[in-house]
Design an enzyme around this catalytic site. Structure first.
Site, PDB file in Angstrom:
ATOM      1  N   ASP A  56       0.903  -1.143   0.000  1.00 15.47           N
ATOM      2  CA  ASP A  56       0.000   0.000   0.000  1.00 15.47           C
ATOM      3  C   ASP A  56       0.949   1.201   0.000  1.00 15.47           C
ATOM      4  OD1 ASP A  56      -1.523   2.149   0.664  1.00 15.47           O
ATOM      5  OD2 ASP A  56      -2.539   1.200   2.372  1.00 15.47           O
TER       6      ASP A  56
ATOM      7  N   LYS B 216       9.659   7.644 -17.454  1.00 17.87           N
ATOM      8  CA  LYS B 216       9.186   8.961 -17.817  1.00 17.87           C
ATOM      9  C   LYS B 216       7.668   9.026 -17.655  1.00 17.87           C
ATOM     10  CE  LYS B 216       8.134   9.542 -22.261  1.00 17.87           C
ATOM     11  NZ  LYS B 216       6.968   8.723 -22.664  1.00 17.87           N
TER      12      LYS B 216
ATOM     13  N   LYS C 139      18.492   3.333 -27.335  1.00 12.65           N
ATOM     14  CA  LYS C 139      18.342   2.693 -28.649  1.00 12.65           C
ATOM     15  C   LYS C 139      19.679   2.598 -29.350  1.00 12.65           C
ATOM     16  CE  LYS C 139      13.640   3.967 -29.962  1.00 12.65           C
ATOM     17  NZ  LYS C 139      12.861   2.964 -30.653  1.00 12.65           N
TER      18      LYS C 139
ATOM     19  N   GLU D  88       3.586   7.307 -35.996  1.00  7.33           N
ATOM     20  CA  GLU D  88       3.037   6.041 -35.499  1.00  7.33           C
ATOM     21  C   GLU D  88       1.631   5.858 -36.061  1.00  7.33           C
ATOM     22  OE1 GLU D  88       5.152   5.620 -31.144  1.00  7.33           O
ATOM     23  OE2 GLU D  88       3.494   7.016 -31.302  1.00  7.33           O
TER      24      GLU D  88
ATOM     25  N   ASP E  83       4.926  13.793 -24.284  1.00  6.39           N
ATOM     26  CA  ASP E  83       5.113  12.339 -24.359  1.00  6.39           C
ATOM     27  C   ASP E  83       6.405  11.978 -25.101  1.00  6.39           C
ATOM     28  OD1 ASP E  83       4.340   9.615 -24.022  1.00  6.39           O
ATOM     29  OD2 ASP E  83       3.569   9.572 -26.073  1.00  6.39           O
TER      30      ASP E  83
ATOM     31  N   HIS F 251      12.320  12.134 -25.883  1.00  9.34           N
ATOM     32  CA  HIS F 251      12.966  11.316 -26.919  1.00  9.34           C
ATOM     33  C   HIS F 251      13.556  12.154 -28.064  1.00  9.34           C
ATOM     34  CE1 HIS F 251      10.977   8.271 -24.744  1.00  9.34           C
ATOM     35  NE2 HIS F 251       9.906   8.120 -25.474  1.00  9.34           N
TER      36      HIS F 251
HETATM   37  C1  BG6 Z   1       6.915   6.124 -25.403  1.00  9.94           C
HETATM   38  C2  BG6 Z   1       5.684   6.946 -25.595  1.00  9.94           C
HETATM   39  O1  BG6 Z   1       7.809   6.755 -24.530  1.00  9.94           O
HETATM   40  O2  BG6 Z   1       7.553   5.903 -26.660  1.00  9.94           O
HETATM   41  C3  BG6 Z   1       4.743   6.286 -26.578  1.00  9.94           C
HETATM   42  O3  BG6 Z   1       5.031   7.129 -24.355  1.00  9.94           O
HETATM   43  C4  BG6 Z   1       5.474   5.961 -27.867  1.00  9.94           C
HETATM   44  O4  BG6 Z   1       3.618   7.107 -26.847  1.00  9.94           O
HETATM   45  C5  BG6 Z   1       6.761   5.195 -27.579  1.00  9.94           C
HETATM   46  O5  BG6 Z   1       4.612   5.181 -28.673  1.00  9.94           O
HETATM   47  C6  BG6 Z   1       7.553   4.982 -28.850  1.00  9.94           C
HETATM   48  O6  BG6 Z   1       8.663   4.184 -28.597  1.00  9.94           O
HETATM   49  P1  BG6 Z   1       9.376   3.394 -29.781  1.00  9.94           P
HETATM   50  O7  BG6 Z   1      10.600   2.832 -29.171  1.00  9.94           O
HETATM   51  O8  BG6 Z   1       8.403   2.354 -30.218  1.00  9.94           O
HETATM   52  O9  BG6 Z   1       9.641   4.384 -30.856  1.00  9.94           O
END
Ligand code: BG6
Length: 456
Positions: A85, A138, A172, A206, A225, A230
Site C-alpha cells: 500500500d 518517464k 536505442k 506512429e 510524451d 525522446h
Molecule cells: C513512449 C511513448 O515513450 O515511446 C509512446 O510514451 C510511444 O507514446 C513510444 O509510442 C515509442 O517508442 P518506440 O521505441 O516504439 O519508438
C-alpha cells in the site's frame, strides 16, 4: 571507475502495459545473458501472489513472441511478488524481506509520476535506499518547475548518483549509432555545422493511436510524451559537440550542454494537431485540447548551429510507423548540369525505428547523353543480430551503475525549459484524419523543401 553491481531487482508497476511490452522481455533477455541472477521482486497493489505474477510474465512474453522456455524457467525461479500500500510504509518491509540479504537493490518504478516521491521515501524507510539505485520511468515532471521539485524531493531518499531517469531513446542502438557515426566518419563530422548544413529534420510517425493509454495520454499530449524527451535527446545526439574524452560523464555533459543552447520554442514555431475521433476514446475529456500531433521548429544558439533550423514532427494515427532523422546539406547542383531541377542536395537519413538503417542520398546520372540524374540512396543496414533492445540495455547498464544512457537532471530540466512556454500558451489544435500526415497547418513550420515523410 567501476561501480558495484546491484544485487536485487525491485519492479514497481509489474502489471502495467509497459511491463508487457518492454520490461518482461528485457528481464528475460538479461537472465538469458547471465546478467540478472538476483532476486526479482514484482510489486503491485493487489495481493495476487507469486504464481499469478509468473503467469502474467509468461503471458506477456508469449503475447510479444519473446517466450524462451529455459530463460523463463530461471526468471520464474528468481521472481516473487509483494503487495504494498503506497500510503503505508510498513508494507514496504515485505519487499525488504523478499530481497533477502541483498545490499544494493535496484528499484525500477513504472508508476504514475505522482507516486515517485512516496515510493522513494518508503523504500528509504524500509532500508532499501542505502546502496540502492532508483530507476524512474518517464515522464519526469510535467514542466521545468515540477521536474526540479521532484528531484529535490527524491534527494531526501536517494542521492543524484543513484537516480536513473529513463529516456528509452537514449538506450536505442540506432540513437547511439548517430554518435558513433559522427565520431567514426570525419568526412561527415568536418562538415557538421552551419556552413554546410541547411537543416535537420526528425519525424516520429506512429500508425496507432493512444490504445488503452488515453487516461495517461490525455494529461500529457505529444510534446510531453515524446518531443520533450525522446526527440530533443535525439537532437542532442545529432548536434552536440563530441566530447574531448571518453566516458559516460563526458557524453552526458555534451548532450546537456547542447540542450542548454536550444532556444525556447515560440508559439509561432509550434503547430499542434488532434486526430479526428480522439475525443471519443475512453478516458479522453469531451472537450480535450490535448495534441496527438506536434510539428515544431527549434533553433540552437551556438556558433556551430546559428541559423540552422531543427524541425521536429511527431504524431499518433499517422500514415506509417517509422522514425527518421535527416541531416540535410546546403547546396544546389553545379552549372554543368542540364537538369534545372537537380537539387544538388545531399542528405543523411538515420532510421531510428522500427528498423535500423543509415542512408546517404546522392544524385546519380541517368544513363544517356544528357547531364541529368536522380537522387538515390546508399543504404547501410546493420544486421540486427546481437543488438540489445533499449530496455535490456538500460536495465543492464543501471545494474552495472552506468548512467551514460540515462537523462541527467539538468538535461531534463533544460528540455522542459525549451517547451514550457509554448505549451502553456495553449495554441490551437487542428484536426487531422487518421492515416494522414497530420494537419495541413504543419506546413507552416516545415523545411523549405516540405516535410519528408518516412517510407515504410
Ligand atoms: C513512449 C511513448 O515513450 O515511446 C509512446 O510514451 C510511444 O507514446 C513510444 O509510442 C515509442 O517508442 P518506440 O521505441 O516504439 O519508438
Amino acid at each position: 571507475m567501476e561501480q558495484p553491481r546491484s544485487d536485487a531487482f525491485i519492479f514497481f508497476g509489474a502489471t502495467g502495459d509497459l511491463a508487457t511490452k518492454q520490461t518482461w522481455p528485457a528481464l528475460q533477455a538479461l537472465v538469458k545473458a547471465g546478467r540478472l541472477a538476483m532476486p526479482i521482486v514484482a510489486i503491485g497493489r493487489k495481493d495476487i501472489g507469486t504464481e499469478a505474477i509468473r503467469a502474467k510474465a509468461k503471458k506477456s512474453l508469449e503475447d510479444t513472441k519473446n517466450f524462451d522456455e529455459a530463460a523463463f524457467a530461471k526468471l520464474s525461479e528468481m521472481l516473487s511478488y509483494v503487495a504494498v500500500d503506497y500510503d503505508d510504509p510498513k508494507t514496504f518491509d515485505g519487499i525488504k524481506k523478499a530481497v533477502g540479504s541483498a545490499k544494493r537493490p535496484l528499484s525500477y518504478v513504472a508508476l504514475p509520476p505522482d507516486l515517485f516521491e512516496k515510493v522513494a521515501e518508503n523504500l528509504a524507510k524500509a532500508g532499501l535506499a542505502e546502496g540502492g539505485r532508483l530507476v524512474l520511468e518517464k515522464p519526469f515532471g510535467h514542466d521545468a518547475a515540477s521536474a526540479k521539485a521532484l528531484s529535490e524531493a527524491l534527494y531526501k531518499s536517494f542521492p543524484e548518483e543513484a537516480i536513473y531517469r529513463i529516456d528509452h531513446y537514449l538506450g536505442k542502438e540506432q540513437v547511439e549509432n548517430i554518435v558513433y557515426f559522427r565520431a567514426a566518419n570525419p568526412l561527415f563530422e568536418t562538415t557538421w555545422n552551419r556552413d554546410n548544413i541547411e537543416s535537420v529534420e526528425i519525424t516520429m510517425a506512429e500508425t496507432f493511436g493512444v490504445k488503452g493509454r488515453a487516461e495517461f495520454y490525455d494529461k500529457v499530449g505529444a510534446v510531453r510524451d515524446v518531443v520533450q524527451n525522446h526527440l530533443l535527446a535525439t537532437v542532442a545526439c545529432i548536434a552536440m559537440d563530441l566530447p574531448g574524452e571518453r566516458g559516460y560523464s563526458a557524453l552526458r555533459e555534451a548532450r546537456t550542454k547542447l540542450l542548454a543552447q536550444v532556444k525556447k520554442l515560440t508559439t509561432d514555431d509550434l503547430v499542434r494537431g488532434q486526430v479526428k475521433g480522439y475525443r471519443d476514446e475512453k478516458g479522453v475529456a469531451d472537450d480535450s485540447t490535448t495534441e496527438t500531433f506536434a510539428a515544431a521548429r527549434f533553433l540552437v544558439d551556438s556558433p556551430r548551429w546559428q541559423g540552422v533550423p531543427f524541425f521536429i514532427r511527431a504524431g499518433k494515427s499517422l500514415a506509417v510507423t517509422a522514425t527518421d532523422a535527416i541531416v540535410r546539406w546546403k547546396g544546389v547542383g553545379h552549372v554543368v548540369l542540364e537538369d534545372a531541377k537537380a537539387p544538388g542536395q545531399n542528405t543523411l537519413r538515420f532510421r531510428l525505428g522500427p528498423d535500423n538503417a543509415i542512408a546517404l542520398a546522392a544524385n546519380v546520372k541517368t544513363p544517356g547523353e544528357p547531364m541529368v540524374g536522380n537522387a538515390s540512396e546508399l543504404i547501410l543496414r546493420a544486421s540486427a543480430a546481437g543488438a540489445l533492445k533499449p530496455y535490456e540495455r538500460l536495465f543492464g547498464d543501471a545494474i552495472e551503475g552506468d548512467a551514460t544512457m540515462y537523462a541527467r537532471r539538468d538535461a531534463v530540466e533544460e528540455s522542459w525549459r525549451i517547451v514550457d512556454d509554448a505549451l502553456k500558451a495553449k495554441t490551437p489544435v487542428y484536426a487531422y484524419d487518421e492515416g494522414s500526415w497530420g494537419p495541413a497547418e504543419a506546413a507552416r513550420v516545415a523545411p523549405v523543401c516540405g516535410w519528408a515523410n518516412p517510407q515504410k
